[in-house]
Motif scaffolding. Structure first.
Motif, PDB file in Angstrom:
ATOM      1  N   GLN A   1      50.109  60.286  30.225  1.00 42.82           N
ATOM      2  CA  GLN A   1      48.692  60.427  30.018  1.00 42.82           C
ATOM      3  C   GLN A   1      48.120  59.122  29.479  1.00 42.82           C
ATOM      4  O   GLN A   1      48.826  58.346  28.842  1.00 42.82           O
ATOM      5  CB  GLN A   1      48.386  61.576  29.052  1.00 42.82           C
ATOM      6  CG  GLN A   1      48.936  61.377  27.662  1.00 42.82           C
ATOM      7  CD  GLN A   1      48.625  62.559  26.751  1.00 42.82           C
ATOM      8  OE1 GLN A   1      48.461  63.685  27.221  1.00 42.82           O
ATOM      9  NE2 GLN A   1      48.588  62.302  25.463  1.00 42.82           N
ATOM     10  N   VAL A   2      46.840  58.934  29.733  1.00 45.69           N
ATOM     11  CA  VAL A   2      46.164  57.716  29.321  1.00 45.69           C
ATOM     12  C   VAL A   2      45.669  57.876  27.892  1.00 45.69           C
ATOM     13  O   VAL A   2      45.067  58.895  27.544  1.00 45.69           O
ATOM     14  CB  VAL A   2      44.993  57.395  30.252  1.00 45.69           C
ATOM     15  CG1 VAL A   2      44.233  56.168  29.759  1.00 45.69           C
ATOM     16  CG2 VAL A   2      45.499  57.184  31.666  1.00 45.69           C
ATOM     17  N   GLN A   3      45.918  56.863  27.070  1.00 45.40           N
ATOM     18  CA  GLN A   3      45.416  56.844  25.707  1.00 45.40           C
ATOM     19  C   GLN A   3      44.883  55.465  25.368  1.00 45.40           C
ATOM     20  O   GLN A   3      45.523  54.454  25.655  1.00 45.40           O
ATOM     21  CB  GLN A   3      46.501  57.214  24.698  1.00 45.40           C
ATOM     22  CG  GLN A   3      46.884  58.678  24.701  1.00 45.40           C
ATOM     23  CD  GLN A   3      47.791  59.032  23.545  1.00 45.40           C
ATOM     24  OE1 GLN A   3      48.756  58.312  23.263  1.00 45.40           O
ATOM     25  NE2 GLN A   3      47.496  60.129  22.869  1.00 45.40           N
ATOM     26  N   LEU A   4      43.711  55.432  24.753  1.00 40.39           N
ATOM     27  CA  LEU A   4      43.131  54.225  24.188  1.00 40.39           C
ATOM     28  C   LEU A   4      42.835  54.516  22.723  1.00 40.39           C
ATOM     29  O   LEU A   4      42.104  55.460  22.424  1.00 40.39           O
ATOM     30  CB  LEU A   4      41.848  53.828  24.907  1.00 40.39           C
ATOM     31  CG  LEU A   4      41.936  53.548  26.409  1.00 40.39           C
ATOM     32  CD1 LEU A   4      40.545  53.283  26.978  1.00 40.39           C
ATOM     33  CD2 LEU A   4      42.841  52.357  26.679  1.00 40.39           C
ATOM     34  N   GLY A  26      49.662  54.322  29.214  1.00 44.11           N
ATOM     35  CA  GLY A  26      49.481  55.181  30.370  1.00 44.11           C
ATOM     36  C   GLY A  26      48.749  54.545  31.537  1.00 44.11           C
ATOM     37  O   GLY A  26      48.463  55.238  32.521  1.00 44.11           O
ATOM     38  N   ILE A  27      48.439  53.256  31.452  1.00 43.32           N
ATOM     39  CA  ILE A  27      47.803  52.528  32.537  1.00 43.32           C
ATOM     40  C   ILE A  27      48.539  51.217  32.771  1.00 43.32           C
ATOM     41  O   ILE A  27      49.241  50.726  31.874  1.00 43.32           O
ATOM     42  CB  ILE A  27      46.307  52.245  32.277  1.00 43.32           C
ATOM     43  CG1 ILE A  27      46.122  51.349  31.043  1.00 43.32           C
ATOM     44  CG2 ILE A  27      45.514  53.534  32.150  1.00 43.32           C
ATOM     45  CD1 ILE A  27      44.700  50.857  30.840  1.00 43.32           C
ATOM     46  N   SER A 100      38.158  51.568  38.446  1.00 41.34           N
ATOM     47  CA  SER A 100      37.323  52.154  39.475  1.00 41.34           C
ATOM     48  C   SER A 100      36.606  53.344  38.871  1.00 41.34           C
ATOM     49  O   SER A 100      36.848  53.725  37.725  1.00 41.34           O
ATOM     50  CB  SER A 100      38.161  52.581  40.680  1.00 41.34           C
ATOM     51  OG  SER A 100      38.970  53.693  40.339  1.00 41.34           O
ATOM     52  N   LEU A 101      35.718  53.968  39.644  1.00 38.90           N
ATOM     53  CA  LEU A 101      35.017  55.150  39.158  1.00 38.90           C
ATOM     54  C   LEU A 101      35.961  56.311  38.885  1.00 38.90           C
ATOM     55  O   LEU A 101      35.633  57.194  38.089  1.00 38.90           O
ATOM     56  CB  LEU A 101      33.938  55.571  40.151  1.00 38.90           C
ATOM     57  CG  LEU A 101      32.777  54.593  40.322  1.00 38.90           C
ATOM     58  CD1 LEU A 101      31.809  55.112  41.373  1.00 38.90           C
ATOM     59  CD2 LEU A 101      32.064  54.362  39.000  1.00 38.90           C
ATOM     60  N   LEU A 102      37.129  56.303  39.514  1.00 41.58           N
ATOM     61  CA  LEU A 102      38.127  57.335  39.281  1.00 41.58           C
ATOM     62  C   LEU A 102      39.169  56.920  38.251  1.00 41.58           C
ATOM     63  O   LEU A 102      40.023  57.731  37.888  1.00 41.58           O
ATOM     64  CB  LEU A 102      38.831  57.699  40.590  1.00 41.58           C
ATOM     65  CG  LEU A 102      37.948  58.321  41.669  1.00 41.58           C
ATOM     66  CD1 LEU A 102      38.759  58.590  42.926  1.00 41.58           C
ATOM     67  CD2 LEU A 102      37.313  59.609  41.171  1.00 41.58           C
ATOM     68  N   ASN A 103      39.091  55.692  37.786  1.00 38.08           N
ATOM     69  CA  ASN A 103      40.018  55.180  36.782  1.00 38.08           C
ATOM     70  C   ASN A 103      39.204  54.465  35.714  1.00 38.08           C
ATOM     71  O   ASN A 103      39.115  53.236  35.693  1.00 38.08           O
ATOM     72  CB  ASN A 103      41.047  54.240  37.414  1.00 38.08           C
ATOM     73  CG  ASN A 103      41.907  54.924  38.443  1.00 38.08           C
ATOM     74  OD1 ASN A 103      41.616  54.904  39.640  1.00 38.08           O
ATOM     75  ND2 ASN A 103      42.989  55.545  37.975  1.00 38.08           N
ATOM     76  N   ASP A 104      38.596  55.262  34.854  1.00 34.29           N
ATOM     77  CA  ASP A 104      37.648  54.794  33.854  1.00 34.29           C
ATOM     78  C   ASP A 104      37.910  55.618  32.595  1.00 34.29           C
ATOM     79  O   ASP A 104      37.604  56.808  32.562  1.00 34.29           O
ATOM     80  CB  ASP A 104      36.226  54.982  34.373  1.00 34.29           C
ATOM     81  CG  ASP A 104      35.167  54.402  33.468  1.00 34.29           C
ATOM     82  OD1 ASP A 104      33.972  54.615  33.760  1.00 34.29           O
ATOM     83  OD2 ASP A 104      35.507  53.731  32.473  1.00 34.29           O
ATOM     84  N   TYR A 105      38.487  54.978  31.574  1.00 30.69           N
ATOM     85  CA  TYR A 105      38.979  55.697  30.406  1.00 30.69           C
ATOM     86  C   TYR A 105      38.360  55.159  29.133  1.00 30.69           C
ATOM     87  O   TYR A 105      38.055  53.964  29.026  1.00 30.69           O
ATOM     88  CB  TYR A 105      40.512  55.590  30.336  1.00 30.69           C
ATOM     89  CG  TYR A 105      41.190  56.023  31.609  1.00 30.69           C
ATOM     90  CD1 TYR A 105      41.307  57.371  31.915  1.00 30.69           C
ATOM     91  CD2 TYR A 105      41.699  55.085  32.499  1.00 30.69           C
ATOM     92  CE1 TYR A 105      41.920  57.777  33.097  1.00 30.69           C
ATOM     93  CE2 TYR A 105      42.312  55.484  33.675  1.00 30.69           C
ATOM     94  CZ  TYR A 105      42.415  56.832  33.970  1.00 30.69           C
ATOM     95  OH  TYR A 105      43.023  57.229  35.140  1.00 30.69           O
ATOM     96  N   TRP A 106      38.193  56.052  28.152  1.00 34.01           N
ATOM     97  CA  TRP A 106      37.535  55.729  26.888  1.00 34.01           C
ATOM     98  C   TRP A 106      38.372  56.161  25.694  1.00 34.01           C
ATOM     99  O   TRP A 106      39.055  57.188  25.731  1.00 34.01           O
ATOM    100  CB  TRP A 106      36.172  56.433  26.808  1.00 34.01           C
ATOM    101  CG  TRP A 106      35.196  55.933  27.815  1.00 34.01           C
ATOM    102  CD1 TRP A 106      35.091  56.322  29.118  1.00 34.01           C
ATOM    103  CD2 TRP A 106      34.183  54.950  27.607  1.00 34.01           C
ATOM    104  NE1 TRP A 106      34.068  55.633  29.734  1.00 34.01           N
ATOM    105  CE2 TRP A 106      33.499  54.791  28.835  1.00 34.01           C
ATOM    106  CE3 TRP A 106      33.790  54.197  26.504  1.00 34.01           C
ATOM    107  CZ2 TRP A 106      32.441  53.906  28.977  1.00 34.01           C
ATOM    108  CZ3 TRP A 106      32.741  53.310  26.643  1.00 34.01           C
ATOM    109  CH2 TRP A 106      32.073  53.175  27.876  1.00 34.01           C
TER     110      TRP A 106
END
Length: 116
Positions: A1-4, A26-27, A100-106
């Motif tokens: 999973q993606v985490q920032l 995760g990226i 991208s619009l499908l790969n945009d994380y906060w």
């Protein structure tokens, strides 16, 4: 999973400095542009600084000359060095990874308060 995960916020007096960090997981970090934005109470979120995968940077006019964005791809981390802080810099600061619009994380944000 993606985490920032942002860190480094806090209370500082006008004219002081802080360095924010954002650690990503995760990226494939090196192919993402990284962005710092902020949101003050009652205001819309605004872009503060951006750094591309190639290392090019740009800044909001309000912070140009005072803030510096950088990245360390080996650590999957982006930084925001903030100098000469002003009360109007008070906000929650957010880290954003964009491909991208499908790969945009906060991230969740970190509070910065500039006050005497």
């Amino acid at each position: 999973q993606v985490q920032l995960v942002e860190s480094g916020g806090g209370l500082v007096q006008p004219g002081g400095s802080l360095r924010l960090s954002c650690a990503a997981s995760g990226i494939t970090f090196n192919i993402y542009a990284m962005v710092w934005s902020r949101q003050a109470p009652g205001k819309q979120r605004e872009l503060v600084a951006r750094i591309t995968s190639g290392g090019s940077t740009n800044y909001a006019d309000s912070v140009k000359g005072r803030f510096t964005i950088s990245r360390d791809n080996a650590k999957n981390t982006v930084y925001l060095q903030m100098n000469s802080l002003k009360p109007e810099d008070t906000a929650v600061y957010y880290c954003n990874a964009f491909k991208s619009l499908l790969n945009d994380y906060w991230g969740q944000g970190t509070q910065v308060t500039v006050s005497s």
